[in-house]
Design an enzyme around this catalytic site. Structure first.
Site, PDB file in Angstrom:
ATOM      1  N   ASP A 157      13.872  -1.399  25.710  1.00 44.85           N
ATOM      2  CA  ASP A 157      14.963  -2.166  25.096  1.00 44.85           C
ATOM      3  C   ASP A 157      15.244  -3.437  25.901  1.00 44.85           C
ATOM      4  O   ASP A 157      15.315  -3.407  27.130  1.00 44.85           O
ATOM      5  CB  ASP A 157      16.248  -1.334  25.015  1.00 44.85           C
ATOM      6  N   TYR A 201       3.771  -3.295  19.301  1.00 47.18           N
ATOM      7  CA  TYR A 201       4.310  -3.903  18.080  1.00 47.18           C
ATOM      8  C   TYR A 201       4.692  -5.366  18.335  1.00 47.18           C
ATOM      9  O   TYR A 201       4.308  -6.267  17.577  1.00 47.18           O
ATOM     10  CB  TYR A 201       5.542  -3.116  17.576  1.00 47.18           C
ATOM     11  N   ASN A 260       0.826  -1.215   0.000  1.00 48.60           N
ATOM     12  CA  ASN A 260       0.000   0.000   0.000  1.00 48.60           C
ATOM     13  C   ASN A 260       0.862   1.268   0.000  1.00 48.60           C
ATOM     14  O   ASN A 260       0.335   2.370  -0.002  1.00 48.60           O
ATOM     15  CB  ASN A 260      -1.000   0.010   1.169  1.00 48.60           C
ATOM     16  N   LYS A 263       3.108  -9.271  16.917  1.00 50.53           N
ATOM     17  CA  LYS A 263       3.801 -10.440  16.357  1.00 50.53           C
ATOM     18  C   LYS A 263       3.421 -11.699  17.139  1.00 50.53           C
ATOM     19  O   LYS A 263       3.202 -12.767  16.555  1.00 50.53           O
ATOM     20  CB  LYS A 263       5.320 -10.225  16.366  1.00 50.53           C
ATOM     21  N   SER A 302       9.187 -12.124  14.580  1.00 53.29           N
ATOM     22  CA  SER A 302      10.317 -11.341  15.093  1.00 53.29           C
ATOM     23  C   SER A 302      10.825 -11.935  16.389  1.00 53.29           C
ATOM     24  O   SER A 302      10.057 -12.520  17.167  1.00 53.29           O
ATOM     25  CB  SER A 302       9.836  -9.914  15.343  1.00 53.29           C
TER      26      SER A 302
HETATM   27  C1  UD1 Z   1      13.302  -3.463  17.422  1.00 47.26           C
HETATM   28  C2  UD1 Z   1      12.431  -4.614  17.765  1.00 47.26           C
HETATM   29  C3  UD1 Z   1      12.408  -5.613  16.644  1.00 47.26           C
HETATM   30  C4  UD1 Z   1      11.919  -4.938  15.404  1.00 47.26           C
HETATM   31  C5  UD1 Z   1      12.821  -3.767  15.102  1.00 47.26           C
HETATM   32  C6  UD1 Z   1      12.227  -3.051  13.893  1.00 47.26           C
HETATM   33  C7  UD1 Z   1      12.247  -5.184  20.093  1.00 47.26           C
HETATM   34  C8  UD1 Z   1      12.867  -5.864  21.240  1.00 47.26           C
HETATM   35  N1  UD1 Z   1      12.906  -5.246  18.964  1.00 47.26           N
HETATM   36  O1  UD1 Z   1      14.620  -3.958  17.383  1.00 47.26           O
HETATM   37  O2  UD1 Z   1      11.544  -6.662  16.930  1.00 47.26           O
HETATM   38  O3  UD1 Z   1      11.900  -5.841  14.356  1.00 47.26           O
HETATM   39  O4  UD1 Z   1      12.893  -2.890  16.203  1.00 47.26           O
HETATM   40  O5  UD1 Z   1      12.124  -1.708  14.034  1.00 47.26           O
HETATM   41  O6  UD1 Z   1      11.177  -4.643  20.185  1.00 47.26           O
HETATM   42  N2  UD1 Z   1      20.367   1.943  19.471  1.00 47.26           N
HETATM   43  C9  UD1 Z   1      21.133   2.988  19.964  1.00 47.26           C
HETATM   44  N3  UD1 Z   1      20.961   4.225  19.397  1.00 47.26           N
HETATM   45  C10 UD1 Z   1      20.078   4.459  18.383  1.00 47.26           C
HETATM   46  C11 UD1 Z   1      19.305   3.391  17.897  1.00 47.26           C
HETATM   47  C12 UD1 Z   1      19.468   2.142  18.465  1.00 47.26           C
HETATM   48  O7  UD1 Z   1      21.946   2.812  20.872  1.00 47.26           O
HETATM   49  O8  UD1 Z   1      19.971   5.623  17.950  1.00 47.26           O
HETATM   50  C13 UD1 Z   1      20.543   0.599  20.050  1.00 47.26           C
HETATM   51  C14 UD1 Z   1      19.301   0.066  20.737  1.00 47.26           C
HETATM   52  O9  UD1 Z   1      19.268   0.464  22.083  1.00 47.26           O
HETATM   53  C15 UD1 Z   1      19.481  -1.425  20.554  1.00 47.26           C
HETATM   54  C16 UD1 Z   1      20.231  -1.550  19.232  1.00 47.26           C
HETATM   55  O10 UD1 Z   1      20.805  -0.272  18.984  1.00 47.26           O
HETATM   56  O11 UD1 Z   1      20.290  -1.945  21.554  1.00 47.26           O
HETATM   57  C17 UD1 Z   1      19.344  -1.943  18.073  1.00 47.26           C
HETATM   58  O12 UD1 Z   1      18.228  -1.063  18.038  1.00 47.26           O
HETATM   59  P1  UD1 Z   1      17.169  -1.080  16.842  1.00 47.26           P
HETATM   60  O13 UD1 Z   1      17.888  -1.022  15.553  1.00 47.26           O
HETATM   61  O14 UD1 Z   1      16.170  -0.009  17.137  1.00 47.26           O
HETATM   62  O15 UD1 Z   1      16.515  -2.509  16.908  1.00 47.26           O
HETATM   63  P2  UD1 Z   1      15.814  -3.266  18.142  1.00 47.26           P
HETATM   64  O16 UD1 Z   1      15.287  -2.313  19.161  1.00 47.26           O
HETATM   65  O17 UD1 Z   1      16.738  -4.321  18.599  1.00 47.26           O
END
Ligand code: UD1
Length: 340
Positions: free
Chosen positions: A301, A151, A33, A155, A126
Site C-alpha cells: 500500500d 499489476y 471476454n 500499467k 492508473s
Molecule cells: C489499487 C491500486 C490501483 C488499482 C486498484 C484496483 C496501487 C497503489 N493501487 O488501489 O492502481 O487501480 O487497486 O484494484 O496499487 N483498505 C482497507 N481495508 C480493505 C480494503 C482497502 O483499509 O479491506 C484501504 C487500503 O489500504 C487503501 C484504501 O483502502 O488505503 C483503498 O484500497 P483499494 O480500494 O484496494 O485501492 P488501492 O489499493 O488504492
C-alpha cells in the site's frame, strides 16, 4: 453516429463509459471476454439506454478476432482500451499472466488498429504508475517510481509501449493516457455497478458488503501512517465522473486537438481522503453504522496519493461533479439492489 470500440466494456469502468458515450451521441461497441464481468451487465445497459449495445465476446489478445470486429463494423473511429486484469494481490501470485494479458493485449490491439487504419486510442492507466511519490499532489510530470506490484508495472509498461510505438516513423496512432485515481460508486440507476468476484479487495465494495451483512467487519489496513488520522489517503472519484473523462478524451482525439501524439492526464478529484474519512462519509450517506477495526498494514500500500487535477481541468475542461458522500450513496444503492 461515431463508432467507438470499448474493450472491457462489460467491466466496472467500461460499462459506465459505454453509458456516457451512448448518451453523448457515440455508438459504443463492446469487446469483452467476460473473464471478470457478467453478461447481466448487458441487460443493465439495455435498461439504461433503451437499446442493445453490440457486444463481441472475444479476447483482446486474439488479433484475428479483433480484425474481424473492425471489418464487420466497418467504420470504427476510435478505441477505449479498458480490458485488463486489475487485482494487485493476484498480480503478485500470477505475474506472467498479468504481463501477458495486460501488455500483450495492448500490443496486439495497437498492431490491429494500425492495420485497420484506426488512429485514436484512449488507454486506461492508473495512479499506480507514480509508485510512492515524493510530493503530493502528483502532477502528470511527477516522476514515476518503481511500482509496488506486477499489476502496477503492467500499467507502466503499457505507457512505455504507447510512447515508444508513437515514435516510429510509420506511427499512425494518437493516444490519450488517462491515469485513474480510485474509482468508486455506481450509476444512479443502480442498474450497473461494481461486481467483485468473491471477497472484494477494494475498499468501497468491502464497506458496502459489510453494511449489507455479507461480511462481518471491515479491517482498516493500518492507522500508523504519516497522514492526518494515520490511515491511507486516496483520491476517490465517482465512476460516472471518470466515465465522462473518456468521452471528452475521445472527442479531443477525433477533433485532432491533442498537442502531442501521446497525451497524459490525471483523472481524479484533486482531493485526498483517509480511509476513516471514507468510512464516516459512508455512515452519513447510508445511515448505517459500519463495523470495523484496525488491522496491520497491507503490503504494497502507498501511504498517500491524490491527484493534481489542474491539467485535465485546463486542457480537457474536465471537472468531477460528484461528492464523496454522493458517490458512496450510489455505491450503497447499488449494493442494496444486488442483495434484493
Ligand atoms: C489499487 C491500486 C490501483 C488499482 C486498484 C484496483 C496501487 C497503489 N493501487 O488501489 O492502481 O487501480 O487497486 O484494484 O496499487 N483498505 C482497507 N481495508 C480493505 C480494503 C482497502 O483499509 O479491506 C484501504 C487500503 O489500504 C487503501 C484504501 O483502502 O488505503 C483503498 O484500497 P483499494 O480500494 O484496494 O485501492 P488501492 O489499493 O488504492
Amino acid at each position: 453516429m461515431t463508432k467507438i470500440l470499448v474493450t472491457g466494456g462489460a467491466g466496472y469502468i467500461g460499462s459506465h463509459a459505454v453509458v456516457e458515450l451512448a448518451q453523448a451521441g457515440f455508438e459504443p461497441i463492446i469487446v469483452d471476454n467476460f473473464v471478470n464481468s457478467e453478461t447481466t451487465v448487458l441487460a443493465g445497459l439495455r435498461e439504461i439506454l433503451g437499446r442493445e449495445v453490440p457486444c463481441y465476446r472475444i479476447d483482446c489478445g486474439n488479433a484475428e478476432a479483433l480484425h474481424e470486429v473492425f471489418r464487420k463494423e466497418g467504420d470504427i473511429k476510435g478505441v477505449i482500451h479498458f480490458a485488463a486484469y486489475k487485482a494487485v494481490g493476484e498480480s503478485v501470485q500470477k505475474p506472467l499472466a498479468y504481463f501477458h494479458n495486460n501488455v500483450g493485449s495492448l500490443i496486439t490491439l495497437l498492431q490491429v488498429m494500425k492495420d485497420e487504419g484506426v488512429e485514436n486510442l484512449v488507454f486506461s492507466s492508473s495512479c499506480t504508475v507514480y509508485g510512492i511519490p515524493d510530493q503530493l499532489p502528483v502532477t502528470e510530470a511527477t516522476p514515476t517510481k518503481p511500482a509496488s506490484s506486477p499489476y502496477g508495472r503492467t500499467k507502466q509498461m503499457c505507457e512505455d509501449v504507447v510512447h515508444d510505438s508513437s515514435q516510429a516513423a510509420d506511427n499512425t496512432t494518437h493516444t490519450i493516457l488517462l491515469r485513474y485515481f480510485n474509482p468508486i460508486g455506481a450509476h444512479e440507476s443502480a442498474k450497473i455497478g461494481e461486481l467483485p468476484l468473491g471477497v472484494p479487495n477494494n475498499l468501497v465494495p468491502f464497506i458496502t458488503q459489510t453494511a449489507a451483512g455479507l461480511r462481518d467487519k471491515l479491517t482498516i489496513f493500518g492507522n500508523d501512517y504519516d497522514t492526518p488520522d494515520g490511515t491511507n489517503v486516496r483520491d476517490y472519484i465517482h465512476v460516472v465522473d471518470l466515465a465522462k473523462a473518456h468521452v471528452v478524451a475521445v472527442q479531443r482525439l477525433l477533433d485532432r486537438k491533442a498537442s502531442e501524439v501521446v497525451e497524459t492526464f490525471n483523472v481524479g478529484t484533486g482531493h485526498g481522503n483517509t480511509v476513516l474519512e471514507v468510512v464516516k462519509a459512508f455512515e452519513e450517506a447510508s445511515g448505517q453504522k459500519l463495523n470495523y477495526s484496525i488491522g496491520p498494514r497491507r503490503p504494497g500500500d502507498v501511504p498517500a496519493i491524490y491527484a493534481d487535477a489542474t491539467k485535465a481541468a485546463e486542457v480537457l475542461g474536465f471537472k468531477t461533479e460528484t461528492s464523496l458522500r454522493d458517490a458512496l450513496a450510489s455505491a450503497w444503492k447499488w449494493q442494496q439492489s444486488l442483495v434484493r
